[in-house]
Design a protein around this motif. Structure first.
Motif, mmCIF file in Angstrom:
data_model
loop_
_atom_site.group_PDB
_atom_site.id
_atom_site.type_symbol
_atom_site.label_atom_id
_atom_site.label_comp_id
_atom_site.label_asym_id
_atom_site.label_seq_id
_atom_site.Cartn_x
_atom_site.Cartn_y
_atom_site.Cartn_z
ATOM 1 N N ILE A 185 -19.901 83.454 -40.018
ATOM 2 C CA ILE A 185 -20.663 84.457 -40.757
ATOM 3 C C ILE A 185 -22.056 83.897 -41.025
ATOM 4 O O ILE A 185 -22.216 82.707 -41.323
ATOM 5 C CB ILE A 185 -19.955 84.948 -42.039
ATOM 6 N N THR A 186 -23.028 84.742 -40.853
ATOM 7 C CA THR A 186 -24.395 84.264 -41.016
ATOM 8 C C THR A 186 -24.879 84.506 -42.447
ATOM 9 O O THR A 186 -24.346 85.355 -43.167
ATOM 10 C CB THR A 186 -25.354 84.960 -40.030
ATOM 11 N N ALA A 187 -25.886 83.731 -42.823
ATOM 12 C CA ALA A 187 -26.486 83.835 -44.158
ATOM 13 C C ALA A 187 -27.991 83.776 -43.974
ATOM 14 O O ALA A 187 -28.479 82.959 -43.190
ATOM 15 C CB ALA A 187 -26.039 82.657 -45.011
ATOM 16 N N PHE A 192 -34.539 80.831 -51.533
ATOM 17 C CA PHE A 192 -34.726 79.393 -51.791
ATOM 18 C C PHE A 192 -34.293 78.519 -50.606
ATOM 19 O O PHE A 192 -34.081 77.325 -50.753
ATOM 20 C CB PHE A 192 -33.938 78.982 -53.055
ATOM 21 N N ARG A 193 -34.207 79.124 -49.434
ATOM 22 C CA ARG A 193 -33.709 78.418 -48.260
ATOM 23 C C ARG A 193 -34.458 77.109 -47.998
ATOM 24 O O ARG A 193 -33.861 76.100 -47.650
ATOM 25 C CB ARG A 193 -33.819 79.340 -47.033
ATOM 26 N N VAL A 250 -20.095 78.976 -41.637
ATOM 27 C CA VAL A 250 -21.292 79.674 -42.115
ATOM 28 C C VAL A 250 -22.493 79.103 -41.374
ATOM 29 O O VAL A 250 -22.602 77.886 -41.192
ATOM 30 C CB VAL A 250 -21.471 79.495 -43.643
ATOM 31 N N LEU A 251 -23.369 79.981 -40.934
ATOM 32 C CA LEU A 251 -24.560 79.562 -40.214
ATOM 33 C C LEU A 251 -25.767 80.255 -40.859
ATOM 34 O O LEU A 251 -25.746 81.480 -41.036
ATOM 35 C CB LEU A 251 -24.407 80.033 -38.758
ATOM 36 N N VAL A 252 -26.762 79.473 -41.222
ATOM 37 C CA VAL A 252 -27.956 80.082 -41.820
ATOM 38 C C VAL A 252 -28.827 80.651 -40.703
ATOM 39 O O VAL A 252 -29.111 79.981 -39.703
ATOM 40 C CB VAL A 252 -28.731 79.051 -42.680
ATOM 41 N N LEU A 307 -34.808 84.283 -32.811
ATOM 42 C CA LEU A 307 -33.675 84.229 -33.737
ATOM 43 C C LEU A 307 -33.375 82.751 -33.937
ATOM 44 O O LEU A 307 -33.188 82.017 -32.957
ATOM 45 C CB LEU A 307 -32.453 84.948 -33.157
ATOM 46 N N THR A 308 -33.372 82.301 -35.179
ATOM 47 C CA THR A 308 -33.162 80.865 -35.418
ATOM 48 C C THR A 308 -31.903 80.644 -36.267
ATOM 49 O O THR A 308 -31.484 81.534 -37.015
ATOM 50 C CB THR A 308 -34.379 80.239 -36.126
ATOM 51 N N PHE A 309 -31.352 79.476 -36.132
ATOM 52 C CA PHE A 309 -30.100 79.154 -36.825
ATOM 53 C C PHE A 309 -30.170 77.730 -37.362
ATOM 54 O O PHE A 309 -30.757 76.856 -36.733
ATOM 55 C CB PHE A 309 -28.909 79.274 -35.850
#
Ligand code: NDP
Length: 407
Positions: A185-187, A192-193, A250-252, A307-309
């Protein structure tokens, strides 16, 4: 049989469908009403509910000619009655009226009350064996196993409305359970990343409410800033799709375009993409098993460009790790996680604690609960609500010392 249908095995709906929306005056409610507004000939509105927003509720009830409108605050019955006088729309107030709204005959119900207050009404809809678009993640976080078992028993069809879970729901159709190796699931990472831990600690309410991509209600926006929302979603995914914590990553992904991915044994990864607009997953639930026309902006990947992760940072966002701890502990620990977080967020909004103290209060409450030997399997909504109640009490007791403690 699972209550979440993994294949499109239902007949298409052609008749006019009865629709109820719990939490109609909120952000998800607003998106849902927007979709209903676009095709009035396809839907008949049965029930609409709100907590205290009588004016907003009455306006919607009149616009959609709802059969029943209910407000959770019992003291507002007179106000709602006057607002609906002469319309022929039945109305009620108090928790029992919200449950009545859920019990009334609708073919499709949106469960979008915020917080643990949504559990009993959602269960009332589950018991009718109807189709439920589930936005209220707290139902699953507070009483996940029990909720899903009861849904399966009643023959209720649970459609995930949360964007990440809706993405997984769509991608899961590419294989079967034995072929699945993990879900991702992405976030977005929230406002505040890129902030240093010391700055996150001192963040203000206005800063926490500035979500970079999504427009949502206040509580979930703050939860996104602390990544507690992603923690709640990890727990939600575990219960919805019967996944172990190790099967959920989880993937930002700061652009919020890829919402969820499913990896299968052959290492194929299926992803669902779309503009960050809640009307897309809600439209998927509303149309299911067909697809309806959605109003979100068309995805223009060339314009977005990249698109970045990145991996989540559990040190700067400890609330996310606590969700995994709660899932692994089981027996009501996720209920404690949610309850303590609700108390912490309310305290942060009331400026009683710093932003960084939200996760500390959740952790301290979870520890106190486990130390006190208070965890046990939940076998009813009342069990879950009792844990919720006790966890809130413990969190409220711990609040003053957490408020004083620096990070
Ligand atoms: P909002 O705060 O915008 O709206 C909440 C709705 O629930 C309002 O209609 C509110 O009424 C009603 N409500 C609040 N408390 C009670 C109560 N005690 N009893 C009955 N009704 C109540 O929330 P959102 O729409 O943002 O979120 C709703 C749910 O969906 C949450 O569980 C959230 O986590 C989930 N969700 C939200 C997303 C989003 O994009 N917003 C995305 C995915 C999931 P009133 O207006 O009178 O206060």
């Amino acid at each position: 049989m699972s209550a979440v249908p993994l294949r499109n095995n239902k007949a298409s709906a052609t008749a006019v469908r009865g629709i109820s929306v719990l939490g109609a005056t909120g952000s998800i409610g607003d998106s849902t009403m927007d979709l209903l507004r676009a095709s009035p000939e396809r839907y008949r509105v049965e029930s609409l509910t709100a907590n205290t927003n009588v004016a907003g509720l009455a306006k919607l009830a009149k616009e959609f000619n709802a059969r029943f409108a209910a407000v959770a605050d019992a003291s507002l019955l007179g106000e709602l009655r006057s607002a609906l006088a002469g319309t022929g729309i039945a109305c009620g107030a108090g928790e029992s009226a919200i449950i009545e709204a859920a019990e009334r005959p609708a073919d499709w119900l949106m469960a979008a009350v915020s917080g643990a207050a949504g559990l009993k009404p959602a269960l009332a809809a589950v018991d009718r064996g109807t189709t439920i678009a589930l936005a209220n993640k707290e139902c699953l976080v507070c009483a996940g196993d029990f909720f899903m078992q009861r849904a399966a028993k009643a023959g209720a069809c649970i459609l995930p409305a949360d964007s990440e879970h809706n993405a997984l729901f769509q991608a899961l159709g590419s294989g079967n359970r034995e072929e699945l190796t993990r879900v991702i699931i992405t976030a977005s990472g929230g406002p505040f990343r890129t902030w240093a831990a010391a700055d996150i600690e001192q963040a203000t309410l206005a800063q926490a409410l500035k979500h970079p991509n999504w427009s949502m209600g206040q509580k979930i926006t703050i939860d996104s800033a602390s990544m507690m929302n992603k923690g709640l979603e990890v727990i939600e995914a575990s219960y919805l799709f019967a996944l172990s914590p190790d099967e959920i990553d989880v993937l930002v992904h700061p652009q919020s375009i890829v919402h969820g991915m499913v990896e299968f044994t052959d290492r194929s990864v299926m992803a669902q993409l779309g503009s960050p607009d809640m009307r897309t997953p809600i439209a998927h639930c509303l149309g299911w098993p067909d697809r309806i026309v959605g109003p979100a902006a068309k995805l223009d990947l060339a314009k977005i460009g990249q698109l970045t992760f990145e991996a989540p940072d559990y040190d700067r966002f400890p609330g996310l790790k606590l969700a995994y701890d709660a899932l692994r502990t089981g027996d009501g620990a996720t209920t404690v996680y949610n309850a303590a977080n609700e108390i912490a967020v309310a305290a942060f909004i009331a400026q009683k604690i710093r932003f960084g103290a939200i996760a500390r209060l959740v952790e301290a409450t979870m520890n106190a609960f486990v130390r006190g030997g208070n965890l046990a399997p939940l076998s009813s909504a009342d069990d879950a609500l009792a844990v919720d109640y006790n966890a809130r009490k413990i969190a409220a007791t711990l609040l003053p010392q957490i408020a004083l403690k620096a990070s």
